[in-house]
Design a protein around this motif. Structure first.
Motif, PDB file in Angstrom:
ATOM      1  N   SER A 327      -5.096 -18.037 -38.294  1.00 38.84           N
ATOM      2  CA  SER A 327      -4.359 -17.014 -37.556  1.00 38.84           C
ATOM      3  C   SER A 327      -5.339 -15.982 -37.013  1.00 38.84           C
ATOM      4  N   SER A 362       1.056 -14.092 -39.251  1.00 33.00           N
ATOM      5  CA  SER A 362       1.193 -15.481 -38.812  1.00 33.00           C
ATOM      6  C   SER A 362       0.917 -15.573 -37.320  1.00 33.00           C
ATOM      7  N   ALA A 363       0.321 -16.691 -36.930  1.00 28.64           N
ATOM      8  CA  ALA A 363       0.213 -17.001 -35.509  1.00 28.64           C
ATOM      9  C   ALA A 363       1.562 -17.568 -35.051  1.00 28.64           C
ATOM     10  N   GLY A 368      -0.613 -21.797 -37.810  1.00 30.25           N
ATOM     11  CA  GLY A 368      -1.120 -20.468 -38.120  1.00 30.25           C
ATOM     12  C   GLY A 368      -0.165 -19.632 -38.941  1.00 30.25           C
TER      13      GLY A 368
END
Lengths: 427, 427
Positions: A327, A362-363, A368
């Motif tokens: 991420s 978080s991505a 991620g």
């Protein structure tokens, strides 16, 4: 503003620092350590594979005195100017060809032989929730019809966590027991957590504090930040689901949190500042007390974040830790300055050594996600590991390792150092 | 078990103690004070209108040393036996006819001339929610269709509050600013709180702590309690309503909390223990980790609680504070032992000087509601005051005074001392 301390051509006489993935001479993070010979814990700076004892280095006398305590609180309290001066001085002292090399060498210890401690006596620990993809993902689990609540884009949501149970990287975390209640069960039972999870967070260490009743303009908020680290906000999802209404998480989170030992200074991160990503069209503008043009222009960070897992079986087979998430700090909906300004907006006092967590970062993509709750979609889709194992949630013996690295063309890459801990079975 | 220190016939050579509504010789609460002449803050015991300097009294040397610090943490850490021995010794020293009177008199100071301080360095502050009538009343305001959530009768609900902003009685509280959003408004605005409230709580001071990972059987939980006090958990109801989902109250509560300066020991409260009131028919039994026969038999307290208000207009007219609520600690759905055992049930460590709040303790009848939110029914029905004023919520200049008294036939009545603070206008 970058300066000579950021010069990528700078080399250290500590050979392992040159090209070091975490601690080249351009980083110089601060921490608390005990040298191999024992003695009181004191402040040091990471340089390559070594730690230099700041309390024994030829630096400013106030700084040397502040470094002799068993925590960074005193250095944090001194604020930005002394910290910048320390960085400049340490950079000179550690540069290849420094005439002080012989004087310093006796105070340089192999990091692997040192005990690394919690960086600060934490007065209060506040956990925010600024990872918008995490908030959306987790909201879907707890409130499928209402993932992102109406206040999210107006309020940098935060809550108070437990200061006493924060431990430094390397300290195992014991699986908690607690009240668990399946949605279809009539009543809860008391048992070891069955949905143990990690959370990938950036930690923010507070430097100069504020006085109760005072507020902090968002444009001045970063003056209260002493540095950054990694934070694993271990979470018992089953305990959390049953206990969290109406006052928020409590026993689901306070059985242990892990921080990385090194505090990366705002100066070291200077080259990796980026504009705060624009809000999606239709999102409200922040209220004026949270809005500063300079903060919008360079209030975010471009720091890559990783989660790795090492299970007991992987360890036995001699396998390396496996990366399960990638991420970046740019996925924070609110900046650190906004977190600090919001925290103080009602007059709540901040103090040196206070710890703020970003909340899980978080991505947007599943590769991620910063927690297993997200990666396994609430435990429904196990995550496969190269050992042939899979994980819905953490098992005893699993070790979670958080890492962070910042890179940019024209600058030396730096890292935060590991934030790791293994899960012990419930008592 | 009551002993000679509880004898109602006991009289002190400190004349004001005899018949004193708060601090007769049967109470002997501990606190931190600075004598009128100045010098370091130290531990004292309240006796009538006076404070005796424990650090200068002929008591056990460990205790005298512990008393010389600027907080009660060291005394709290010593635990029950040394604290009981101190009580027995102080009772003898202060009894009428004590041969030590002449030796002690120089160390006795008029309380009114002393500065009284926060009793302890608070590591963590946890606020519970064990007042079931409050939980029901407030639930009706925030969730009319669902006042008492399904977990309430299974889980002693609690959350972490802010340790840094707890202040001792007498310190004014500044009205916070924050994000306010009327239910029908499109967006929040940032403005001074318009629904400022008090909360009537009992405070619990933690004595000997625990080690991270350890749990505390409910039958042994009270060994970790060093004493009791009063706590006003000031609350900004409008900030709370907008921010509290999903992680609980944050800026609505952390701008300031007020505690009484005197720590009433478990020994002093011994005569006022009563059986935990039986749960209404149909309520679930506590899970085994929260259930102990001895705790059910005498885990509750019969301590009367009062809220008084003194507005600026009343002060100007020379009026006395007006009582707006009368409640009792017996309205706690969970005992203190259950709170402590639950807190440690996941391995979370407790430390000397930690503060637990009971949560607002309301009586079932409107005359005993422990917050204005309840008394004014969410601001809909103003509370009338004898000055001709009325209050939906608090106004600038209002002073709130919490008091607690315990009485039982055959014993001397004791009190906790005032927990008071006035509201300052927003900055």
């Amino acid at each position: 503003m970058t300066d000579a301390t950021h010069d990528p051509a700078l080399r250290s006489w500590v050979e392992s620092a040159n090209g070091h993935p975490e601690f080249p001479i351009q980083n110089l993070p601060l921490g608390i350590f005990t040298p191999p010979g024992g003695g009181p814990a004191r402040a040091g700076v990471a340089i390559g594979d070594f730690v230099l004892d700041i309390s024994a280095a030829p630096v400013d006398e106030d700084m040397r005195e502040a470094a002799a305590g068993g925590s960074l609180n005193a250095i944090f309290a001194l604020g930005a100017e002394p910290r910048k001066a320390l960085r400049a001085r340490l950079s000179l002292l550690l540069t290849a060809g420094s005439p002080q090399r012989a004087e310093l060498e006796p105070h340089l210890q192999a990091m692997a032989d040192c005990a690394l401690h919690l960086p600060a006596r934490i007065g209060d620990y506040t956990d925010f929730y600024v990872g918008i993809h995490h908030a959306t993902n987790i909201g879907k689990v707890f409130r499928p019809d209402n993932p992102l609540l109406p206040n999210y884009k107006h309020v940098p949501i935060g809550y108070h966590g437990r200061a006493s149970s924060v431990r430094v990287s390397g300290t195992p975390v014991r699986r908690p027991k607690g009240q668990l209640k399946a949605p279809d069960a009539d009543a809860p039972r008391f048992a070891p957590c069955e949905r143990l999870d990690y959370e990938l967070e950036m930690g923010v260490w507070i430097g100069p504090g504020t006085v109760l009743g005072d507020t902090v303009p968002v444009g001045e908020a970063e003056a209260h930040v002493a540095g950054y680290g990694l934070l694993n906000d271990w979470s018992a999802r089953d305990i959390q689901a049953w206990e969290y209404q109406p006052l928020g998480p409590f026993l689901a989170k306070n059985f242990g949190s892990t921080v990385s030992p090194w505090v990366v200074t705002p100066e070291a991160l200077e080259p990796f500042r980026i504009p705060q990503p624009p809000r999606p069209p239709g999102d409200p503008a922040p209220l004026p007390y949270l809005l500063d043009p300079q903060d919008q222009a360079r209030g975010a960070f471009d720091v890559g974040l990783e989660v790795l897992i090492l299970t007991a079986a992987m360890r036995e087979k001699g396998m390396a830790p496996h990366r399960i998430a990638l991420s970046n700090t740019r996925h924070m909906y609110w900046t650190v300055a906004q977190m600090v300004a919001h925290h103080a907006s009602n007059g709540c006092d901040l103090n040196p050594g206070d710890l703020l967590g970003s909340g899980t970062i978080s991505a947007p993509d599943p590769g991620g996600f910063g927690s297993l709750l997200e990666s396994s979609r609430g435990g429904k889709e196990p995550v496969s590991l190269p050992s042939g194992e899979s994980r819905r949630f953490l098992e005893d013996g699993d070790e979670i390792i958080l890492r962070a690295h910042a890179s940019r063309a024209g600058f030396a890459s730096i890292g935060f150092g590991d934030c790791r801990a293994a899960v012990l079975p419930a008592n």
